[in-house]
Enzyme design. Structure first.
Site, short mmCIF file in Angstrom:
data_model
loop_
_atom_site.label_atom_id
_atom_site.label_comp_id
_atom_site.label_asym_id
_atom_site.label_seq_id
_atom_site.Cartn_x
_atom_site.Cartn_y
_atom_site.Cartn_z
CB CYS A 42 -47.70 -27.03 130.79
SG CYS A 42 -46.68 -27.34 129.34
N GLY A 77 -35.64 -11.13 127.08
CA GLY A 77 -36.46 -11.00 128.28
C GLY A 77 -37.54 -12.06 128.37
CG HIS A 101 -46.27 -11.26 123.64
ND1 HIS A 101 -46.60 -10.97 124.93
CD2 HIS A 101 -45.12 -11.97 123.70
CE1 HIS A 101 -45.69 -11.48 125.75
NE2 HIS A 101 -44.78 -12.10 125.03
CG HIS A 108 -45.22 -16.77 125.04
ND1 HIS A 108 -44.22 -17.47 125.70
CD2 HIS A 108 -44.99 -15.46 125.27
CE1 HIS A 108 -43.43 -16.60 126.31
NE2 HIS A 108 -43.87 -15.38 126.06
CG ASP A 117 -49.81 -10.87 128.89
OD1 ASP A 117 -48.88 -11.40 128.26
OD2 ASP A 117 -49.68 -10.40 130.05
CG HIS A 125 -43.13 -27.56 127.51
ND1 HIS A 125 -43.44 -26.49 128.31
CD2 HIS A 125 -41.77 -27.64 127.51
CE1 HIS A 125 -42.32 -25.95 128.79
NE2 HIS A 125 -41.30 -26.64 128.31
CG ASN A 137 -39.98 -11.40 124.08
OD1 ASN A 137 -39.48 -10.56 123.33
ND2 ASN A 137 -40.96 -11.10 124.91
#
Ligand code: 5GP
Ligand code: ZN
Length: 115
Positions: A7, A93, A102, A100, A30, A46, A87
């Site tokens: 955020c 993890g 990846h 999000h 990243d 969020h 994830n």
């Protein structure tokens, strides 16, 4: 959300290398890349984990997938391909509690789904 790193990135309080942005979505590199191309694609709303998504978010989820395609084109991974990882929860993890995806690209991915 006040204490959420992502955020803060959305608000510009923490700098990031933006790859794509629109009204609802932000994509940025990243900080600790696991591949030559490693972009995080997040909603500006969020939502803590994938398990917190509700049917109200259906349109937003579609927009995220549209953004995945756009990012893949921007980073030149649309033809060669990429891996998309999300994830969810302690066993995965998941470190940042703001959903999000990846997008990993720029090398051949191994058979193991890790990043
Ligand atoms: P997770 O393990 O929650 O799926 O992934 C969180 C990702 O966020 C990690 O790959 C980590 O490198 C990345 N990350 C954490 N903090 C920051 C930050 O401040 N800026 C950027 N660009 N990435 C971050
Ligand atoms: Zn957040």
């Amino acid at each position: 959300m006040e204490d959420c790193i992502f955020c803060k990135i959305i608000k510009g309080e923490i700098p990031s290398e933006k790859v794509y942005e629109d009204e609802d979505i932000l994509a940025f590199k990243d900080i600790n890349p696991a591949a030559p191309i490693h972009v995080l694609i997040i909603p500006k709303k969020h939502i803590a984990t994938l398990m917190d998504i509700t049917p109200e978010d259906n349109e937003l989820m579609t927009k995220i997938m549209n953004a995945v395609q756009k990012v893949a084109k921007i980073v030149g991974a649309d033809e060669k391909g990429f891996r998309l990882i999300a994830n969810c929860g302690p066993d995965s993890g998941q470190e940042v509690m703001h959903i999000h995806f990846h997008l990993l690209a720029g090398r051949k991915m191994g058979p193991k789904i890790v990043h």
